[in-house]
Design a protein around this motif. Sequence first.
Motif, PDB file in Angstrom:
ATOM      1  N   ILE A  19       0.841  -1.208   0.000  1.00 32.53           N
ATOM      2  CA  ILE A  19       0.000   0.000   0.000  1.00 32.53           C
ATOM      3  C   ILE A  19       0.885   1.271   0.000  1.00 32.53           C
ATOM      4  O   ILE A  19       0.498   2.331   0.497  1.00 32.53           O
ATOM      5  N   GLU A  20       2.064   1.076  -0.562  1.00 29.85           N
ATOM      6  CA  GLU A  20       3.017   2.171  -0.778  1.00 29.85           C
ATOM      7  C   GLU A  20       3.413   2.889   0.507  1.00 29.85           C
ATOM      8  O   GLU A  20       3.531   4.107   0.557  1.00 29.85           O
ATOM      9  N   ILE A  21       3.535   2.123   1.592  1.00 29.94           N
ATOM     10  CA  ILE A  21       4.071   2.682   2.840  1.00 29.94           C
ATOM     11  C   ILE A  21       5.473   2.107   2.977  1.00 29.94           C
ATOM     12  O   ILE A  21       5.645   0.894   3.118  1.00 29.94           O
ATOM     13  N   PHE A  22       6.442   3.010   2.891  1.00 34.01           N
ATOM     14  CA  PHE A  22       7.824   2.551   2.866  1.00 34.01           C
ATOM     15  C   PHE A  22       8.610   2.935   4.126  1.00 34.01           C
ATOM     16  O   PHE A  22       9.690   2.413   4.347  1.00 34.01           O
ATOM     17  N   ASP A  23       8.080   3.852   4.931  1.00 34.83           N
ATOM     18  CA  ASP A  23       8.739   4.149   6.216  1.00 34.83           C
ATOM     19  C   ASP A  23       7.700   4.605   7.234  1.00 34.83           C
ATOM     20  O   ASP A  23       6.525   4.784   6.919  1.00 34.83           O
ATOM     21  N   LYS A  24       8.161   4.809   8.432  1.00 31.67           N
ATOM     22  CA  LYS A  24       7.266   5.118   9.571  1.00 31.67           C
ATOM     23  C   LYS A  24       6.415   6.361   9.306  1.00 31.67           C
ATOM     24  O   LYS A  24       5.229   6.404   9.661  1.00 31.67           O
ATOM     25  N   ALA A  25       7.029   7.358   8.665  1.00 32.20           N
ATOM     26  CA  ALA A  25       6.303   8.614   8.426  1.00 32.20           C
ATOM     27  C   ALA A  25       5.076   8.415   7.544  1.00 32.20           C
ATOM     28  O   ALA A  25       4.101   9.165   7.614  1.00 32.20           O
ATOM     29  N   TYR A  35      -9.413  -0.325   9.875  1.00 29.94           N
ATOM     30  CA  TYR A  35      -8.453  -0.786  10.879  1.00 29.94           C
ATOM     31  C   TYR A  35      -7.860   0.443  11.558  1.00 29.94           C
ATOM     32  O   TYR A  35      -7.727   1.501  10.955  1.00 29.94           O
ATOM     33  N   LYS A  36      -7.538   0.256  12.839  1.00 30.22           N
ATOM     34  CA  LYS A  36      -7.058   1.409  13.605  1.00 30.22           C
ATOM     35  C   LYS A  36      -5.725   1.923  13.080  1.00 30.22           C
ATOM     36  O   LYS A  36      -5.477   3.122  13.052  1.00 30.22           O
ATOM     37  N   THR A  37      -4.870   1.001  12.736  1.00 32.45           N
ATOM     38  CA  THR A  37      -3.538   1.416  12.273  1.00 32.45           C
ATOM     39  C   THR A  37      -3.200   0.737  10.948  1.00 32.45           C
ATOM     40  O   THR A  37      -3.809  -0.270  10.577  1.00 32.45           O
ATOM     41  N   CYS A  38      -2.212   1.321  10.294  1.00 32.93           N
ATOM     42  CA  CYS A  38      -1.740   0.758   9.022  1.00 32.93           C
ATOM     43  C   CYS A  38      -1.146  -0.627   9.265  1.00 32.93           C
ATOM     44  O   CYS A  38      -1.259  -1.523   8.439  1.00 32.93           O
ATOM     45  N   ARG A  39      -0.486  -0.783  10.417  1.00 31.11           N
ATOM     46  CA  ARG A  39       0.134  -2.077  10.736  1.00 31.11           C
ATOM     47  C   ARG A  39      -0.927  -3.150  10.930  1.00 31.11           C
ATOM     48  O   ARG A  39      -0.747  -4.298  10.508  1.00 31.11           O
TER      49      ARG A  39
END
Length: 367
Positions: A19-25, A35-39
Motif C-alpha cells: 500500500i506504498e508505505i515505505f517508512d514510519k512517516a 483498521y485502527k492502524t496501518c500495521r
Amino acid sequence: MAGNKTYSENDIKKALTFIEIFDKADEIDCGGCGYKTCREFAAAMLDGTAKPSMCVVLSKKIIEKLKKKEKELRDSLFLNQEILDAVPAPILYEDIEGRAIGCNKAYEDIAGIKRFDIKDKKLFEYSDNKLYNELNEKLNASLLKNPVKQVVEADVKYPGGDTITIELHKAVFTDRSGAAAGFVSVLFDITERVKRSRELAIAKDTAELSVSLLKKMPSGFVIVDDRLTIIESNSAFAKLMGDDIEVIEEINPGLKGADLRSVFSHHQLFSALMESGEDTYSKDVVHNGKKMNITLFTIEKNKTAGAVFLDLSMPDVRNEEVRKRAENVIRENLDTVQKIAYLLGENASKTENVLSSVIRLLSENEK
Ligand code: SF4
C-alpha cells in the motif's frame, strides 16, 4: 480487526509496501480502511482478510496518478493535433475498416468538412469523389495484403469545385503489438508541378524542333554563356568562321563547349552586350576577310546571349535592301528566337536537372 496471528517486523514492512508505505512517516493511521492502524491493516492483508484496494489513501494516490496520466495523455493528444494542424499537407487517418479516426486542418479545408463530423465515417459517406473513394478503398485493401507505403496520383475536387492533382502517400500504422491498426494518408498538391512538367515537355519538344530548324537555316547563329562558351550553333556559323572551324564543327556539331574567343575575332561584342544588359545590338563586322552583319540578342540578362550572322558577301544579301529586310525579319522574330534560345540555354539544363531529380526521387522511392 486483524487476526491473532503475530507477524515479524519484516513481514509487516513487506506487506506495508503493497500500500506504498515505505517508512514510519507514511503510516498515517487514518482508519479509512476500517483498521485502527496501518500495521493492523498490513497484518490483515497477511491474514488474507484485507486487500490493498481497501486502503483509501492508496486508492486516492492511484486516482491522482490516473488523473495526472490522463492529463498528460490529453496534453500529448492536443500537441499531436497541433503538430498535425501545422502541417500544410492534408492528412487523414483511418482505422482498419477505413473509418476516419481524425484528420488535420489542411484536410478539413480540402474536403470541406470538420474532423468531428467525419469521425467513424467511411470516405464515401462524406465525399462524393467517386474515383478517389474507389482508389482509397483499393489502396486500403492492397496495404492490408502488403503493408508497404504506396504513392499514387489522383485528381480531387475542392468543395468549391476546383480540381487539383494530388500525390497520395498512403501507409499502414500499427498498434503496440505491431499489428496493422489503420491507415494514414498524406496528400501533396502537385497541380503546378504536373502543369509545369507538361509545359516543359512541350517546350522541350518545341526547342528541339526549333534547333533542327535553326541548324538548317542559311544564316549563322550561335548562343554563348557569360564565359563565352558556345552552347549551340549551326553549320552556317561554322562556315562563316572559317575553314578550320568548319572542320571542327564536323567533329563537334554545334561547337558545343568551344571558346568563342578562339572562333570569332569580334567576341567582345558578346561580352559588351552581356555586361550592358541591353536587349539587342546590330553591327557590320569583317571576320576572316568576310563582311558580315551580326545581330546580337540577350537570352538571359548578363548570362546568355545569342547572335544571328548574315554573310554580306552573298549575292542575295549584298543588296542593301535585302539586308534591311532580313534584319527586320530577325527583329520581328526576335522574341521567338530568344524564347527558343532561352530553352536551349541554361533553362533547358535546369529543366533537365529538375526532371532528373524527380526521376531519381521516384526511383529511390520505388526502391
Ligand atoms: S486507510 Fe490506509 S493509510 Fe489509512 S489506516 Fe488504513 S492502511 Fe493506513
